[in-house]
Design an enzyme around this catalytic site. Structure first.
Site, short mmCIF file in Angstrom:
data_model
loop_
_atom_site.label_atom_id
_atom_site.label_comp_id
_atom_site.label_asym_id
_atom_site.label_seq_id
_atom_site.Cartn_x
_atom_site.Cartn_y
_atom_site.Cartn_z
N GLY A 1 0.81 -1.20 0.00
CA GLY A 1 0.00 0.00 0.00
C GLY A 1 0.85 1.26 0.00
O GLY A 1 2.05 1.23 -0.27
N ALA A 3 1.98 3.26 2.38
CA ALA A 3 3.09 3.37 3.33
C ALA A 3 4.32 2.65 2.81
O ALA A 3 5.44 3.20 2.82
CB ALA A 3 2.68 2.81 4.69
N SER A 30 -5.03 0.66 0.29
CA SER A 30 -4.78 2.01 -0.23
C SER A 30 -5.42 2.20 -1.60
O SER A 30 -5.95 3.27 -1.92
CB SER A 30 -3.27 2.27 -0.33
OG SER A 30 -2.67 2.23 0.94
N GLN A 34 -11.25 5.86 -1.02
CA GLN A 34 -11.98 6.80 -1.87
C GLN A 34 -11.82 8.24 -1.40
O GLN A 34 -11.64 9.15 -2.20
CB GLN A 34 -13.46 6.43 -1.90
CG GLN A 34 -13.76 5.11 -2.58
CD GLN A 34 -15.24 4.77 -2.58
OE1 GLN A 34 -16.06 5.52 -2.07
NE2 GLN A 34 -15.58 3.62 -3.14
N GLU A 102 -15.14 15.64 5.82
CA GLU A 102 -15.66 14.33 6.19
C GLU A 102 -16.03 14.32 7.67
O GLU A 102 -15.75 15.27 8.40
CB GLU A 102 -14.62 13.24 5.89
CG GLU A 102 -14.33 13.10 4.41
CD GLU A 102 -13.35 11.98 4.12
OE1 GLU A 102 -13.72 11.06 3.36
OE2 GLU A 102 -12.21 12.02 4.63
N ASP A 207 -1.34 -10.61 8.41
CA ASP A 207 -0.10 -11.40 8.43
C ASP A 207 1.06 -10.65 9.10
O ASP A 207 1.84 -11.24 9.85
CB ASP A 207 0.32 -11.75 6.99
CG ASP A 207 -0.82 -12.35 6.20
OD1 ASP A 207 -1.64 -11.56 5.70
OD2 ASP A 207 -0.91 -13.58 6.09
N HIS A 228 -16.79 1.29 8.97
CA HIS A 228 -17.24 2.40 8.12
C HIS A 228 -18.76 2.35 8.07
O HIS A 228 -19.34 1.29 7.88
CB HIS A 228 -16.66 2.28 6.72
CG HIS A 228 -16.73 3.55 5.94
ND1 HIS A 228 -17.91 4.05 5.44
CD2 HIS A 228 -15.77 4.45 5.57
CE1 HIS A 228 -17.68 5.20 4.81
NE2 HIS A 228 -16.39 5.45 4.88
N ARG A 274 -17.13 8.39 12.53
CA ARG A 274 -17.57 7.13 11.97
C ARG A 274 -18.16 6.17 13.01
O ARG A 274 -19.11 5.44 12.72
CB ARG A 274 -16.40 6.45 11.25
CG ARG A 274 -16.04 7.14 9.94
CD ARG A 274 -14.81 6.53 9.31
NE ARG A 274 -14.54 7.16 8.01
CZ ARG A 274 -13.48 6.90 7.27
NH1 ARG A 274 -12.57 6.04 7.70
NH2 ARG A 274 -13.33 7.49 6.11
N HIS A 335 -13.68 -1.76 8.58
CA HIS A 335 -12.98 -0.89 7.63
C HIS A 335 -11.50 -0.67 7.93
O HIS A 335 -10.67 -0.67 7.02
CB HIS A 335 -13.69 0.47 7.61
CG HIS A 335 -13.14 1.45 6.63
ND1 HIS A 335 -13.15 1.24 5.26
CD2 HIS A 335 -12.57 2.67 6.81
CE1 HIS A 335 -12.61 2.28 4.64
NE2 HIS A 335 -12.24 3.15 5.56
N ARG A 370 -10.40 6.10 14.21
CA ARG A 370 -9.59 6.93 13.30
C ARG A 370 -10.40 8.04 12.68
O ARG A 370 -11.50 7.83 12.18
CB ARG A 370 -9.00 6.05 12.19
CG ARG A 370 -8.23 6.85 11.14
CD ARG A 370 -7.55 5.95 10.14
NE ARG A 370 -8.47 5.20 9.31
CZ ARG A 370 -9.11 5.68 8.24
NH1 ARG A 370 -8.95 6.96 7.89
NH2 ARG A 370 -9.92 4.91 7.54
N LEU A 376 -4.23 7.70 5.05
CA LEU A 376 -3.29 7.94 3.95
C LEU A 376 -2.24 8.96 4.35
O LEU A 376 -1.08 8.87 3.93
CB LEU A 376 -4.04 8.41 2.70
CG LEU A 376 -4.99 7.40 2.04
CD1 LEU A 376 -5.58 7.98 0.77
CD2 LEU A 376 -4.29 6.08 1.74
#
Length: 410
Positions: A1, A3, A30, A34, A102, A207, A228, A274, A335, A370, A376
């Site tokens: 992703g 990071a 990632s 959206q 948001e 993992d 989410h 959220r 999410h 979060r 991101l």
């Protein structure tokens, strides 16, 4: 992703980098993000406000120093992505970044690429990765265990312990290869595929967290899984995220009779954080015996919806839902993993030679929940910091490590 790719690109001009990807390199959470990247970009906003919002949404469990560090590097993160030619949305008049708002944010500070920010960023970075002479890419390979001095070398009475690389399974041949490295970065994502309904891709199986735990690293806050509020409900379709920016631009949550309900739960209505919105939807579904609730954006108009949410519009249309005329059926879904491998602000884990970045980690930024689009941002900021720390270390010879023992059953 994001990071892992950030760290790789920051390192590659100075060191040789091997990227191991469980499936194709674009198969990551990632890629499916959206909303956007939260960053203080306007004069009306401030770092202090961003930190305050992050702490409030995190239910008081956010580390203020971490939130301040990440938020203060937001504009720098956006500049780096822009320099790489990520096509962020711009205002038609001013040509400045189009900032959206948001849930949980007190200001418009989400920089986005329409409603497919993750895809725009990942596609741009992957192009750079695939053409960089110092980066080798192993797709369809999955790391199965870390190589450490204590566990793999079996040195008696060893005082120190260090990560020496990883054992990696070739998904196509079924053979495990041995990868020795001077330093290793875990960027393996979250764990949300342990849930039946999730917005995450199939690779989000935890993992990295498991490998780090087995190697002796601390793991924290794994009980805090963010749901989410708005995942598309369709009995014949795979889970699909309906971005928070739909509510940020005026989308309303409603019951089948057309009545709104969020104002009864929070004065911010649809733009509450959220966790609050997800619990409200869940309560209403149970209260009324519903399979889903409605996210109504019809009043925004077809032209606006197609311009700002082309991905969502196209996906819903393919399933027979015209979101300019019909509300979107939505349910909460797992999410984001707010906990993970404990690291500092440079990505250090408890195991020397092992760094961790992204959703696989617990830095202290997210607390119990979060703030939207902080993920991101954290990927870029901590991914860069980890790479910069690694570049301080002189080049060293790659350690000799034992090959994978085919008789291992652990």
């Amino acid at each position: 992703g994001l990071a892992g790719l950030t760290s790789a690109l920051k390192l590659a001009n100075h060191k040789k980098v091997l990227i191991v990807s469980k499936r194709e390199i674009l198969d990551s959470s990632s890629q499916w993000a959206q909303g956007g990247v939260a960053a203080v970009m306007s004069y009306e906003d401030s770092i202090e406000s961003h930190v305050k919002d992050t702490e409030f949404v995190g239910s008081g469990l956010t580390d203020p120093k971490v939130a301040s560090f990440v938020a203060s590097h937001g504009k720098e993160a956006i500049q780096w992505l822009t320099d790489l030619n990520v096509p962020f949305s711009r205002d038609d008049t001013t040509h400045e970044f189009h900032l959206t708002k948001e849930g949980g944010h007190s200001h418009r500070r989400v920089v986005h690429a329409k409603d497919a920010t993750g895809k725009a960023i990942q596609t741009t970075l992957v192009e750079r990765v695939k053409t960089h002479p110092n980066i080798t890419l192993l797709e369809n390979h999955i790391a199965v265990d870390l190589i450490t001095e204590k566990k793999s070398l079996k040195v008696e009475k060893i005082k120190s312990n260090r990560c020496l690389g990883a054992y990696v399974l070739n998904n196509k041949t079924g053979k495990v290869i041995t990868v020795a490295s001077q330093e290793t970065i875990l960027a393996a994502g979250g764990v949300s595929k342990v849930y039946l309904y999730t917005t995450n891709p199939d690779v989000s199986t935890g993992d990295g967290v498991a490998m780090a735990w087995r190697a002796g690293c601390r793991v924290a806050n794994m009980e805090f899984i963010q749901f989410h509020p708005t995942c598309l409900y369709h009995p014949k379709a795979k889970s699909f995220l309906i971005s928070e920016i739909v509510r940020g631009e005026g989308g309303l949550l409603k019951l089948p009779d057309g009545s709104r309900f969020m104002d009864a739960y929070d004065e911010r209505g649809e733009l509450a954080s959220r966790d609050i919105v997800a619990r409200a939807i869940d309560f209403e579904m149970k209260k009324h015996g519903l399979d889903y609730v409605h996210l109504d954006a019809t009043h925004l108009g077809k032209e606006f919806l197609q311009e700002h949410f082309p991905t969502i519009y196209a996906r819903c249309s393919a399933l027979g839902i015209d979101i300019s005329k019909q509300p979107i059926p939505v349910v909460p879904a797992a999410h984001y993993t707010c906990g993970g491998v404990v690291t500092d602000l440079k990505g250090h884990t408890d195991l020397p030679g092992l760094y961790a970045v992204g959703e696989a980690t617990y830095t202290g930024l997210h607390g119990a929940n979060r703030l939207a689009s902080n993920s991101l941002l954290e990927c870029v900021v901590i991914g860069k910091a980890a790479a910069q720390d690694m570049l301080k270390h002189p080049l060293a010879s790659i350690p000799e490590v034992p090959a994978w023992d085919e008789s291992r059953v652990e």
